[in-house]
Design an enzyme around this catalytic site. Structure first.
Site, short mmCIF file in Angstrom:
data_model
loop_
_atom_site.label_atom_id
_atom_site.label_comp_id
_atom_site.label_asym_id
_atom_site.label_seq_id
_atom_site.Cartn_x
_atom_site.Cartn_y
_atom_site.Cartn_z
N GLY A 184 -64.41 -28.00 2.04
CA GLY A 184 -63.55 -26.84 1.88
C GLY A 184 -63.94 -26.05 0.66
O GLY A 184 -64.69 -26.53 -0.20
N HIS A 236 -73.19 -32.01 3.83
CA HIS A 236 -72.66 -31.81 5.19
C HIS A 236 -73.60 -32.43 6.23
O HIS A 236 -74.63 -31.82 6.57
CB HIS A 236 -72.50 -30.31 5.47
CG HIS A 236 -71.41 -29.68 4.67
ND1 HIS A 236 -70.09 -29.70 5.06
CD2 HIS A 236 -71.44 -29.00 3.50
CE1 HIS A 236 -69.35 -29.07 4.16
NE2 HIS A 236 -70.14 -28.64 3.19
N ASP A 270 -64.17 -20.06 31.70
CA ASP A 270 -63.01 -20.84 31.27
C ASP A 270 -61.85 -20.76 32.27
O ASP A 270 -61.31 -21.78 32.71
CB ASP A 270 -62.54 -20.38 29.89
CG ASP A 270 -63.68 -20.30 28.90
OD1 ASP A 270 -64.65 -21.05 29.06
OD2 ASP A 270 -63.60 -19.48 27.97
N CYS A 330 -68.04 -33.73 1.26
CA CYS A 330 -68.04 -32.66 0.27
C CYS A 330 -66.71 -32.63 -0.50
O CYS A 330 -66.44 -33.51 -1.30
CB CYS A 330 -68.35 -31.32 0.95
SG CYS A 330 -68.95 -30.06 -0.20
N TYR A 331 -65.86 -31.66 -0.26
CA TYR A 331 -64.56 -31.61 -0.93
C TYR A 331 -63.78 -32.90 -0.64
O TYR A 331 -63.05 -33.40 -1.51
CB TYR A 331 -63.77 -30.39 -0.45
CG TYR A 331 -62.35 -30.32 -0.98
CD1 TYR A 331 -62.09 -29.88 -2.28
CD2 TYR A 331 -61.28 -30.68 -0.17
CE1 TYR A 331 -60.79 -29.81 -2.76
CE2 TYR A 331 -59.97 -30.61 -0.65
CZ TYR A 331 -59.73 -30.17 -1.95
OH TYR A 331 -58.44 -30.10 -2.42
N GLU A 364 -73.00 -32.73 9.33
CA GLU A 364 -72.75 -32.16 10.66
C GLU A 364 -73.61 -30.94 10.98
O GLU A 364 -73.72 -30.54 12.14
CB GLU A 364 -71.27 -31.78 10.79
CG GLU A 364 -70.80 -30.61 9.94
CD GLU A 364 -70.38 -31.00 8.53
OE1 GLU A 364 -69.68 -30.21 7.89
OE2 GLU A 364 -70.76 -32.10 8.08
N LYS A 403 -66.83 -25.02 24.85
CA LYS A 403 -67.42 -24.33 25.98
C LYS A 403 -68.38 -25.21 26.78
O LYS A 403 -68.33 -25.23 28.01
CB LYS A 403 -68.14 -23.07 25.49
CG LYS A 403 -68.88 -22.29 26.57
CD LYS A 403 -67.94 -21.56 27.50
CE LYS A 403 -67.34 -20.35 26.80
NZ LYS A 403 -66.53 -19.53 27.75
#
Length: 534
Positions: free
Chosen positions: A60, A180, A239, A91-92, A182, A389
């Site tokens: 964050g 990070h 969708d 991280c944060y 990810e 999606k």
């Protein structure tokens, strides 16, 4: 879908505002593990009600030194210890663990942003499968750093500059990464997450689309009574089509689909999608031409948020009228409205629960979930609202939705209203945009690029440009072309076209579309921009 019914250990992400938070959710799901993201300031009761196996504290933009910086609730550490919950701070999230458990976090002497090299100091915790001295490139984004660890914690890896990059306390089952894992800029990040979840935490995978389909059908049947009828708003996109197909599989002919031509559709969209609905999906669809109603209410409106709210309200008005007509026919008014809301729509339309709008910003006020009136008479059914999606496309294949339809690029709920910057009713902006967009998309298909691009479209800009056409000076419109690559729409990079392709497309547009004399390309990523222009 009831998260508690998923046949997988749950990984719960507490969101502290990082632009990458929801990538963690998506990456974990790609490992066939169910993950959910909620506000980092959620109550302990909310956190425990999900019964997670693992909790991840996201990154964050905040500093733990700020008085009102977000944090996990009182009693969180004790609950995790008692329940054997594994906790990973990113991280944060790492800094939060260090600070809350008695360590020290200072403003870094050398702030680290972007790609950095880290080195493993101990083959423990998240790096239990690595050797001491192993190095890897990771994506850093922090100004503060841990300078003193809480009792029982040890450093597992450091950055090139000597900053703490990974920590652990195996007894407490608390771990931390200062980077990070990810993002794709951390090439070994997915391997780290995989090892942590499977080997360190012992998570059992069980997240798959077949189970999701079964759970959705059960949930629909549990919600909708045996005599009740349902309306589905079909937009022509992937969708809403998959959502309709699921509900139709659950309740059959008690589903009544409506396709609204709001005057903001793409070139020949109405004809193309209704043919698919009828011939391939065998859905009974009522088409309503409400273009005059929508465009009259949008006249003079230039603010994109106002456009979205007007469109959302008008849609609901039409659905209510459709429900009233069905009531006359059936003798009973439908009580439910199906929408193809996705997880990114929910994420971007609302701040995380309990945030009080202090740790996130609303990006969408209407894409299905926003702009709906509080007094709406129809109750919502949103079978896809926990899915991304690509997961919806997987579900569609199981339901035998034609693959060509599933591969269609996303189209926004408000339609071309968010692709015409300014008043959509001014001049012939919509007609120009439809023609330009058709040329652009067809050129992409002819070049064999359509499936390589997540979304492509044209934008009508509220500016005119001087040009020379037919040996005459012109003062005509400017259009922009945008094409992006993405996995889930949460982040995106612009697609790099060959110069010849762009040259050919620009020539076709300027030679074929009356009123356009300049074509530009959008080459910004998300973030900092969004995918749509608005």
């Amino acid at each position: 879908m009831d998260p508690k019914a998923v046949k997988s250990d749950l990984v719960l992400i507490l969101d502290y505002g990082s632009q990458y938070t929801h990538l963690i959710t998506r990456r974990i799901r790609s490992l066939n593990i169910f993950s959910l993201c909620i506000s980092g300031t959620s109550s302990l009761e909310t956190i425990t009600s999900h019964n997670p196996k693992v909790v991840i504290l996201s990154g964050g933009p905040h500093s733990v030194h700020t008085v009102d910086s977000p944090t996990f609730p009182s009693g969180f550490v004790e609950w995790a210890q008692k329940g054997g919950i594994f906790v990973l701070g990113v991280c944060y999230g790492l800094q939060l663990i260090v600070q809350r458990l008695g360590g020290q976090v200072d403003v870094g002497q050398k702030q680290e942003y972007g790609r950095m090299e880290i080195e493993v100091e101990k083959n423990l915790g998240v790096f239990g499968n690595k050797k001491v001295g192993d190095k890897q490139v990771v994506w850093m984004s922090h100004g503060d750093e841990a300078v003193k660890l809480p009792y029982g914690f040890e450093v597992v890896a450091r950055s090139q500059q000597g900053a703490v990059a990974a920590v652990q306390n195996s007894e407490m089952r608390f771990f931390g990464l200062q980077y990070h894992p990810e993002v794709t800029h951390s090439p070994e990040g997915m391997d780290t997450l995989r090892y942590f979840l499977f080997d360190v935490c012992g998570v059992s995978p069980g997240w798959n689309m077949e189970n999701v389909l079964d759970e959705e059908i059960k949930a629909i049947n549990d919600t909708v009574g045996p005599e009740e009828h349902v309306i589905c708003a079909l937009s022509g996109g992937v969708d809403s089509t998959v959502a309709a197909t699921i509900v139709h599989k659950a309740i059959g002919d008690r589903l009544h689909c409506i396709f609204v031509d709001n005057g903001l559709l793409r070139y020949k969209e109405r004809e193309r999608v209704t043919e698919t609905f009828e011939s391939d999906l065998h859905l009974s669809v009522t088409c309503v031409d409400a273009s005059n109603e929508f465009l009259s209410k949008l006249k003079g409106v230039v603010d994109p948020e106002m456009k979205r709210k007007i469109i959302g309200k008008e849609f609901i008005s039409i659905f209510d009228a459709f429900a009233h007509n069905l009531e006359q026919k059936l003798g009973k008014k439908p009580a439910y409205l199906v929408q193809g809301t996705l997880y990114p729509d929910v994420i971007e339309s609302c701040p995380p629960p309990g945030s009080g709008r202090t740790h996130s910003r609303t990006i969408k006020s209407h894409h299905n979930v926003g702009g709906l009136p509080k007094d709406m008479k129809l109750k919502l059914i949103e079978p896809l609202k926990l899915l991304f999606k690509d997961e919806v496309r997987q579900l569609g294949r199981i339901l035998n939705v034609p693959d060509a339809f599933l591969k269609r690029h996303p189209f926004p709920g408000p339609g071309l209203a968010v692709r015409v910057l300014g008043d959509v009713t001014e001049g012939n902006a919509l007609d120009i945009l439809r023609q330009v967009d058709e040329i652009f998309i067809q050129s992409i298909k002819d070049a064999g690029l359509y499936d390589l691009i997540w979304q492509a479209f044209a934008v009508f800009l509220p500016v005119r440009s001087v040009g020379v056409q037919g040996d005459q000076r012109t003062h005509s419109h400017v259009v922009a072309l945008r094409a992006v690559t993405s996995q889930d729409g949460m982040t995106a990079d612009w697609y790099y076209f060959e110069h010849k392709f762009l040259d050919d497309v620009a020539r076709k547009i300027c030679n074929s579309v009356r009123g356009v004399n300049r074509v530009v390309q959008d080459i910004t990523s998300k973030p900092p921009s969004t995918i749509e222009w608005e």
